[in-house]
Scaffold this active site. Structure first.
Site, PDB file in Angstrom:
ATOM      1  N   ASP A 252       1.021  -1.234   0.033  1.00 39.33           N
ATOM      2  CA  ASP A 252       0.578  -0.154  -0.026  1.00 39.33           C
ATOM      3  C   ASP A 252       0.954   0.988  -0.382  1.00 39.33           C
ATOM      4  O   ASP A 252       0.135   2.158   0.104  1.00 39.33           O
ATOM      5  CB  ASP A 252      -1.761  -0.210   1.529  1.00 39.33           C
ATOM      6  CG  ASP A 252      -2.075  -1.359   0.843  1.00 39.33           C
ATOM      7  OD1 ASP A 252      -2.381  -1.422   0.238  1.00 39.33           O
ATOM      8  OD2 ASP A 252      -2.310  -1.392   1.876  1.00 39.33           O
TER       9      ASP A 252
ATOM     10  N   GLY B 148      34.146  -3.665  32.697  1.00 39.55           N
ATOM     11  CA  GLY B 148      34.396  -3.793  33.713  1.00 39.55           C
ATOM     12  C   GLY B 148      33.923  -2.435  34.301  1.00 39.55           C
ATOM     13  O   GLY B 148      34.505  -1.785  33.560  1.00 39.55           O
TER      14      GLY B 148
ATOM     15  N   ASN C 145       6.707   9.186  -1.022  1.00 38.01           N
ATOM     16  CA  ASN C 145       4.945   9.044  -1.414  1.00 38.01           C
ATOM     17  C   ASN C 145       3.185   8.991  -0.590  1.00 38.01           C
ATOM     18  O   ASN C 145       3.506  10.103   0.227  1.00 38.01           O
ATOM     19  CB  ASN C 145       4.677   7.712  -2.437  1.00 38.01           C
ATOM     20  CG  ASN C 145       3.444   8.023  -3.277  1.00 38.01           C
ATOM     21  OD1 ASN C 145       2.745   8.670  -3.607  1.00 38.01           O
ATOM     22  ND2 ASN C 145       2.037   6.534  -3.852  1.00 38.01           N
TER      23      ASN C 145
ATOM     24  N   SER D 154      32.504  -0.972  27.950  1.00 36.49           N
ATOM     25  CA  SER D 154      31.625  -1.601  27.703  1.00 36.49           C
ATOM     26  C   SER D 154      30.366  -2.171  28.450  1.00 36.49           C
ATOM     27  O   SER D 154      30.512  -3.204  28.233  1.00 36.49           O
ATOM     28  CB  SER D 154      32.805  -2.483  26.383  1.00 36.49           C
ATOM     29  OG  SER D 154      33.165  -3.767  27.243  1.00 36.49           O
TER      30      SER D 154
END
Lengths: 636, 308
Positions: free
Chosen positions: A18, A466, A147, A540
């Site tokens: 659609d 850590g 669109n 991290s």
């Protein structure tokens, strides 16, 4: 311009259900006067039969009865139209999730892709998925048509928002030429005629863009490759090799080599029905005759002596799995690559790509529509280039020898594991310049195995994670000292140092942390590939980011070391005064204070820096490295 | 033309040549279906180019219904002789003898026996494992869905919902013992391309593509040519019954069987005139082919049964 001289543009159109794709194609055909009355009448009849008030333009495109019944597009369809400047072949590709297979089929031949986005819905997962596939197939140009602008009152804001969102996403992809156009396919705005409703849009119409894209520069005219397709021997005096120049150019008297025999000769003539040519170039189909009688047959390749492709019997490739039966490791196929067919088997699955998030995942098998990287072993070598450098010799299909079905499309990423680059679509820089395959092939690549042999230890990535203040850097520095003294090649990537240089543009948001870790991982990989023991110390905090890095490496090559220390102890140490700043609100998003730390569940090594002294902690890691034969006794 | 740029016609030409060579190299016993029309003429020229300086390495086969235009038979025999091609002509003699005709049995049944049935019989009889055809995707919407290498089962049937993916220019040519392949080297050509190419290559075509005055019956806007004994609208003496005939300057835009092929009013007598007419056309080239008009899915149905 005489008609015969017009250029050709093949483009693929895709969008979600659609989004108005059929209407857009219908509009393009209508504006270029390419819909015939009788075709229109036939669909008008069908539309009436279905009780529709308006003629459903989609029926024009949905060629199968089942498609019209279900109101969906099942299969790729081809449409043709031309303008004064160009002839166009539209490949209309279904946008349904389950039809990724057709999208890849449809997009495989395209010079340009047009993705439709419904202005009301914004950027959907589907639109991203299509972008990813386009990037994977390295279609050089992408047009995003936003669109149904008429329904959002031709709002510049809506358009800009979609553009920003899509741009943000497409930065992760390997797409270099991307154009955004606000259109209304229904009303015709900016399709073939410039819209008066959107004076804020200064760009050209869709048709204008399609007419003016420069596609001739997308061909590889450097690397001459001539897969021999058919040997012509009409009489005792003539022996010619019929085939298509798939890339590069060639002239008579040039020195060439036939693969796999390696016999050297030169071009005698380029024969065609219309006379001999002084030069042939991609994609011409010609017949070559050679100055020496050498053995050449179908599946062989004629190339320039000084510009060889890779010649290997194992390779790594991104494959799109297209069969209902899953692909498993060790399953056996026929690979068709240029004009050569060889037995092939999947040796391992390196990773599967989640096309929605672009994350790499471990996988034991590929199901229909799965995409990922695999290692393939061949019964005989093939002559190829990397897909990025030369599409024509970097692609292949896999055929199931039992059912004869085409089960996969493949794009070659690398020759063999020991020279792998592991770069995938999500991270690749668009290296557009054409490398000389000769340098890729032998001269510059020292395989990892060779490097490891020389340095006397394995390459490995030691990832210290850590909390801040847990002692990551302290432990890593001590370990590096010991390894260094044993003669190991080491590199230390420290979170703080990286953030001062390589990642100085990044802050501490989730997205920036992710990017920080990604860059660190990729950097570690570069050193890893050159045989180093890479010590990385990064807080991290997110499991997902650490796993991303893990997946860049083979198992056993990435060692996660969880440097565990309770937060109160870390706060007490506070070597850089950061906890103090975080508590007083001077910095935000600080791990352990106002941002979470996701502890590793199964790290390879766990050390407790509060319970044990530094020496003991380093001993634990060293013991691990010895046990897993990363460092040998001779290193010690 | 810029250096190293191929015009689109030459790109299409190269693609078609590549496809034909692939067929010759990978199949044991291929054949080219030759229907005598303009597309066949182009196909034959492309085959000549693909294997030059050799001969076309497969035979041409014309599946004849007996209802083709006399000009077509004449052209076919002269043309094939001139280019030194091997021509096989196959007909469903059993049904031709029983007087199978669209007006008696209906268009669908007649086609099914004389074209589809005859084609499948002929392929089986000669053991052809690949048949090259001149169908183009532009012609009709179910053809727009067809692969270049289109697999057919042991009954010659097309399974549109279960087609093999076709990637890049790498064609999967493998077939099982009882299956066969239909191959369409002109897939990406349009009617305009065909005429442009015929013009620049000066390819011979059946003269009835050009306009001349013909005796026709006008029915539902379609001009049906009067060929004594063939149109099926005449009495024993060859006199047309019921309907009035008219003399109109017209030409054929596509060629089929006389009873099912209408002419179009046209004065085009040169390639250029035909090209401008095709450019200006508001109707598709199969407008005058009764076979496509019975329902919106009629071509798909025929193809599923084994038709081209």
């Amino acid at each position: 311009m005489p008609t015969g001289e017009k250029s050709l543009l093949r483009f693929v159109t895709t969008g979600s259900v659609d989004d108005g794709k059929s209407t857009l194609i219908g509009r393009l055909l209508y504006e270029t006067k390419s819909i015939f009355e009788d075709q229109y009448m036939a669909i008008e009849k069908t539309s009436k039969k279905k009780g529709l008030k308006e003629v459903e333009l989609a029926y024009l495109l949905d060629g199968l009865a089942a498609e019209r019944e279900q109101g969906i597009t099942i299969d790729v369809a081809y449409r043709y139209f031309e303008t004064e400047k160009r002839k166009f072949i539209i490949t209309d590709s279904p946008g349904h999730v389950q039809y990724t297979k057709n999208m890849v089929t449809g997009a495989s031949k395209a010079d340009c892709a047009v993705i439709l986005i419904d202005a009301r819905n914004g950027v959907l997962t589907q639109s991203k998925r299509h972008g990813f596939l386009i990037s994977l197939l390295q279609i050089p140009h992408l047009i995003v048509a936003v669109n149904k602008m008429d329904i959002v009152d031709y709002s510049q804001d809506v358009f800009t928002r979609i553009v920003e969102e899509y741009k943000d996403y497409s930065q992760k992809l390997d797409i270099h030429d991307i154009i955004f156009i606000p259109v209304s396919a229904l009303k015709g705005d900016n399709v073939a005629v410039k819209s008066k409703k959107m004076p804020w849009y200064e760009g050209a119409t869709l048709l204008h863009n399609l007419e003016n894209l420069n596609v001739s520069a997308d061909r590889n005219l450097v690397d001459f490759r001539f897969p021999v397709q058919y040997v012509l021997r009409p009489n005792a005096n003539f022996r010619g090799f019929a085939g298509k120049v798939v890339s590069g150019t060639i002239s008579p008297s040039e020195e060439v080599v036939a693969l796999p025999s390696g016999k050297i000769t030169s071009i005698k003539a380029i024969n065609t029905y219309d006379g001999e040519l002084t030069e042939a170039f991609a994609p011409q189909s010609v017949v070559l005759t050679l100055n020496d009688e050498i053995d050449v047959s179908r599946g062989d390749m004629i190339v320039r002596k000084k510009n060889l492709p890779l010649i290997e019997n194992s390779l790594e490739a991104i494959v799109c799995w297209m069969d209902d039966e899953p692909m498993t490791i060790n399953s056996s196929f026929i690979m068709k690559h240029t004009t050569r067919s060889v037995r092939a088997s999947v040796k391992s699955i390196v990773y599967k790509i989640d096309v929605n998030t672009l994350h790499r995942q471990r996988a034991e098998r590929f199901l229909l529509n799965d995409i990922g990287r695999v290692e393939i072993k061949l019964a005989a070598p093939i002559f190829f280039d990397l897909y990025k450098i030369n599409h024509a010799t970097g692609r292949f299909i896999l055929i199931d020898p039992l059912t004869n079905k085409t089960v996969a499309a493949g794009m070659i990423r690398d020759a063999a594991r020991h020279v792998e680059d592991y770069v995938s679509a999500e991270t690749e820089e668009g290296v557009k310049q054409k490398k000389s395959p000769h340098t890729v092939w032998r001269d510059h690549h020292i395989g990892l195995a060779e490097r490891e042999k020389q340095s006397g230890h394995k390459a490995v990535v030691l990832w210290f994670t850590g909390l801040s203040g847990s002692g990551k850097s302290t432990v890593a520095m001590e370990l590096e000292r010991r390894l260094f003294e044993h003669g190991c090649k080491t590199v230390m990537l420290d979170g703080d140092i990286i953030r001062h240089g390589l990642c100085s543009d990044l802050a501490f948001s989730v997205a920036d942390r992710k990017e920080n870790i990604r860059r660190a991982g990729e950097t570690a990989k570069l050193f890893f590939e050159h045989g180093h023991i890479v010590l990385c110390t990064f807080i991290s905090p997110f499991k997902e980011d650490r796993n991303f890095v893990r997946k860049l490496f083979d198992s056993g090559r990435f060692v996660e070391i969880y440097v565990n220390c309770p937060i109160d102890e870390c706060q007490r140490r506070d070597p850089n005064g950061l906890y103090e700043k975080a508590r007083s609100g001077k910095i935000s998003g600080f791990t352990g204070i106002d941002s979470p730390y996701e502890a590793p569940e199964q790290p390879e090594i766990l050390i407790d820096t509060r319970a044990f002294p530094l020496d003991k902690c380093v001993d634990v890691i060293e013991a691990y490295l010895t046990k897993h034969k990363v460092v040998y006794q001779s290193n010690k | 033309m810029n250096s190293f740029n191929l015009s689109y016609l030459r790109q299409l030409e190269s693609e078609s040549i590549d496809i034909m060579r692939e067929v010759a190299a990978e199949f044991k016993n291929p054949v080219m279906l030759y229907s005598v029309g303009k597309d066949s003429s182009v196909m034959v020229r492309l085959a000549q180019k693909a294997f030059y300086p050799g001969r076309i390495p497969f035979p041409l086969m014309h599946v004849d219904t007996g209802y083709k235009f006399p000009e077509m038979y004449k052209f076919r025999d002269e043309f094939c002789k001139k280019i030194d091609a091997t021509l096989i002509v196959e007909r469903n003699e059993q049904w031709i003898a029983r007087g199978c005709h669209p007006l008696k049995m209906g268009v669908d049944k007649c086609c099914s026996y004389l074209k589809t049935g005859a084609l499948l019989d002929a392929l089986r009889k000669h053991g052809f494992d690949a048949a090259i055809g001149g169908a183009r995707r532009e012609e009709e919407k179910s053809r727009a869905k067809e692969r270049v290498f289109s697999l057919r089962d042991s009954f010659g049937q097309w399974d549109p919902k279960n087609q093999r993916p076709e990637l890049w220019d790498i064609y999967n040519t493998r077939v099982n013992e009882d299956e066969s392949m239909r191959v369409f080297p002109l897939s990406n050509w349009t009617e305009k391309d065909i005429w442009q190419y015929i013009k620049i290559e000066n390819i011979p075509v059946v003269p009835i593509y050009f306009a001349q005055e013909r005796e026709v019956i006008v029915r539902n806007g379609i001009l049906i040519p009067v060929y004594p004994g063939l149109t099926g609208l005449e009495d024993a003496n060859g006199k047309i019954v019921q309907e009035k005939t008219k003399k109109i300057i017209c030409r054929f835009r596509s060629l089929g069987c006389i009873p099912c092929t209408g002419a179009i009013a046209s004065k085009a007598v040169t390639f250029d005139e035909i090209i401008s007419e095709v450019r200006a056309a508001t109707k598709s080239e199969r407008e005058n082919r009764v076979i496509d008009l019975t329902s919106d899915s009629s071509m798909e149905q025929k193809k599923k049964e084994g038709y081209f």
